[in-house]
Design a protein around this motif. Sequence first.
Motif, PDB file in Angstrom:
ATOM      1  N   THR A  26       0.881  -1.146   0.170  1.00  0.00           N
ATOM      2  CA  THR A  26      -0.150  -0.043  -0.010  1.00  0.00           C
ATOM      3  C   THR A  26       1.139   1.373   0.080  1.00  0.00           C
ATOM      4  OG1 THR A  26      -1.658  -1.168   1.186  1.00  0.00           O
ATOM      5  CG2 THR A  26      -1.893   1.156   1.229  1.00  0.00           C
ATOM      6  N   LEU A  27       0.656   2.148  -0.946  1.00  0.00           N
ATOM      7  CA  LEU A  27       1.513   3.202  -1.065  1.00  0.00           C
ATOM      8  C   LEU A  27       0.668   4.620  -0.996  1.00  0.00           C
ATOM      9  CD1 LEU A  27       3.391   1.744  -4.264  1.00  0.00           C
ATOM     10  CD2 LEU A  27       4.280   2.067  -1.829  1.00  0.00           C
ATOM     11  N   MET A  28       1.292   5.527  -0.872  1.00  0.00           N
ATOM     12  CA  MET A  28       0.703   6.983  -0.881  1.00  0.00           C
ATOM     13  C   MET A  28       1.447   7.784  -1.954  1.00  0.00           C
ATOM     14  SD  MET A  28       0.839  10.489  -0.238  1.00  0.00           S
ATOM     15  CE  MET A  28       2.451  10.540   0.755  1.00  0.00           C
ATOM     16  N   ILE A  29       0.809   8.150  -2.860  1.00  0.00           N
ATOM     17  CA  ILE A  29       1.527   9.086  -4.011  1.00  0.00           C
ATOM     18  C   ILE A  29       0.693  10.430  -3.817  1.00  0.00           C
ATOM     19  CG2 ILE A  29       1.858   9.272  -6.452  1.00  0.00           C
ATOM     20  CD1 ILE A  29       1.647   6.511  -6.550  1.00  0.00           C
ATOM     21  N   ALA A  38       6.289   9.243  -3.717  1.00  0.00           N
ATOM     22  CA  ALA A  38       5.761   7.949  -3.246  1.00  0.00           C
ATOM     23  C   ALA A  38       6.482   7.414  -2.032  1.00  0.00           C
ATOM     24  CB  ALA A  38       5.932   6.922  -4.229  1.00  0.00           C
ATOM     25  N   THR A  39       5.421   6.951  -1.137  1.00  0.00           N
ATOM     26  CA  THR A  39       5.940   6.750   0.149  1.00  0.00           C
ATOM     27  C   THR A  39       5.295   5.416   0.718  1.00  0.00           C
ATOM     28  OG1 THR A  39       4.259   7.766   1.748  1.00  0.00           O
ATOM     29  CG2 THR A  39       5.891   9.036   1.005  1.00  0.00           C
ATOM     30  N   GLU A  40       5.700   4.755   1.636  1.00  0.00           N
ATOM     31  CA  GLU A  40       4.603   3.828   2.660  1.00  0.00           C
ATOM     32  C   GLU A  40       3.439   4.364   2.521  1.00  0.00           C
ATOM     33  OE1 GLU A  40       5.101   0.635   3.868  1.00  0.00           O
ATOM     34  OE2 GLU A  40       2.959   1.073   4.690  1.00  0.00           O
ATOM     35  N   LEU A  72       8.313  14.952   3.045  1.00  0.00           N
ATOM     36  CA  LEU A  72       8.347  14.326   1.803  1.00  0.00           C
ATOM     37  C   LEU A  72       9.645  13.980   1.079  1.00  0.00           C
ATOM     38  CD1 LEU A  72       5.127  15.798   0.461  1.00  0.00           C
ATOM     39  CD2 LEU A  72       5.457  13.324   0.877  1.00  0.00           C
ATOM     40  N   ASP A  73      10.530  14.839   1.073  1.00  0.00           N
ATOM     41  CA  ASP A  73      11.800  14.793   0.473  1.00  0.00           C
ATOM     42  C   ASP A  73      12.613  13.537   0.910  1.00  0.00           C
ATOM     43  OD1 ASP A  73      11.486  16.744  -1.555  1.00  0.00           O
ATOM     44  OD2 ASP A  73      12.329  18.137  -0.142  1.00  0.00           O
ATOM     45  N   ASP A  74      12.786  13.375   2.369  1.00  0.00           N
ATOM     46  CA  ASP A  74      13.599  12.290   2.825  1.00  0.00           C
ATOM     47  C   ASP A  74      12.858  11.289   3.792  1.00  0.00           C
ATOM     48  OD1 ASP A  74      13.420  13.942   5.120  1.00  0.00           O
ATOM     49  OD2 ASP A  74      15.380  14.469   4.995  1.00  0.00           O
ATOM     50  N   LEU A 102       9.720   7.610   7.275  1.00  0.00           N
ATOM     51  CA  LEU A 102       8.555   6.910   6.307  1.00  0.00           C
ATOM     52  C   LEU A 102       9.471   6.450   4.985  1.00  0.00           C
ATOM     53  CD1 LEU A 102       5.548   6.834   5.964  1.00  0.00           C
ATOM     54  CD2 LEU A 102       6.007   9.063   4.749  1.00  0.00           C
ATOM     55  N   PRO A 103       9.497   5.151   4.713  1.00  0.00           N
ATOM     56  CA  PRO A 103      10.173   4.770   3.633  1.00  0.00           C
ATOM     57  C   PRO A 103       9.621   5.396   2.397  1.00  0.00           C
ATOM     58  CG  PRO A 103       9.413   2.742   4.979  1.00  0.00           C
ATOM     59  CD  PRO A 103       8.582   4.281   5.515  1.00  0.00           C
ATOM     60  N   LEU A 104      10.590   5.772   1.342  1.00  0.00           N
ATOM     61  CA  LEU A 104      10.049   6.575   0.187  1.00  0.00           C
ATOM     62  C   LEU A 104      10.395   5.420  -1.001  1.00  0.00           C
ATOM     63  CD1 LEU A 104      11.680   9.961   0.798  1.00  0.00           C
ATOM     64  CD2 LEU A 104       9.423   9.223   1.321  1.00  0.00           C
ATOM     65  N   TYR A 105       9.734   5.816  -2.077  1.00  0.00           N
ATOM     66  CA  TYR A 105      10.032   5.014  -3.298  1.00  0.00           C
ATOM     67  C   TYR A 105      10.465   5.911  -4.558  1.00  0.00           C
ATOM     68  CZ  TYR A 105       8.003   1.225  -0.455  1.00  0.00           C
ATOM     69  OH  TYR A 105       7.914   0.387   0.279  1.00  0.00           O
ATOM     70  N   GLU A 106      11.196   5.642  -5.336  1.00  0.00           N
ATOM     71  CA  GLU A 106      11.701   6.398  -6.624  1.00  0.00           C
ATOM     72  C   GLU A 106      10.524   6.492  -7.517  1.00  0.00           C
ATOM     73  OE1 GLU A 106      15.486   6.139  -9.422  1.00  0.00           O
ATOM     74  OE2 GLU A 106      15.587   4.458  -7.698  1.00  0.00           O
ATOM     75  N   THR A 107      10.434   7.733  -7.921  1.00  0.00           N
ATOM     76  CA  THR A 107       9.144   7.821  -8.960  1.00  0.00           C
ATOM     77  C   THR A 107       9.752   8.343 -10.349  1.00  0.00           C
ATOM     78  OG1 THR A 107       8.739  10.113  -8.284  1.00  0.00           O
ATOM     79  CG2 THR A 107       7.549   8.433  -7.197  1.00  0.00           C
ATOM     80  N   ARG A 108       8.879   8.142 -11.274  1.00  0.00           N
ATOM     81  CA  ARG A 108       9.214   8.910 -12.550  1.00  0.00           C
ATOM     82  C   ARG A 108       7.981   8.855 -13.389  1.00  0.00           C
ATOM     83  NH1 ARG A 108      12.462   4.011 -16.270  1.00  0.00           N
ATOM     84  NH2 ARG A 108      10.551   2.972 -16.684  1.00  0.00           N
TER      85      ARG A 108
END
Length: 118
Positions: A26-29, A38-40, A72-74, A102-108
Amino acid sequence: MQWKNAIRLSKLKPDKPRMVILGLKTLMIVHHEGKYHATEGLCRHMRWPLGIGGKVVDGCIRCPLHQTTHCLDDGSLVEWSPFPLFPPYGRAVGKLSKKKDLPLYETRVKDDYVQIRI
Ligand code: FES
């Protein structure tokens, strides 16, 4: 790790978090100041889905339940369960779980989608 389509660009409005489920995650964008974050998706405090009622405040995502806030940045923790102050059970509830970033995910962006590397 591979790139996966997460959500159509047209479904995102600035500073309006969305919940996305990709496989078992489950992610939050959110689109904030020209960047896609994008985060956990579940709050680190008591797992409320941040895409439901989460607010972007000063470059951070704030959970609606007890207002835990992460950058949100880190993904760093800014404030842990400060709400409600009176009666002061917010801070007491905050002690039920350990403080976490909060774990983050790479986006493009590709082909009209926000993609996440997962
Ligand atoms: S569940 Fe998010 S702050 Fe408590």
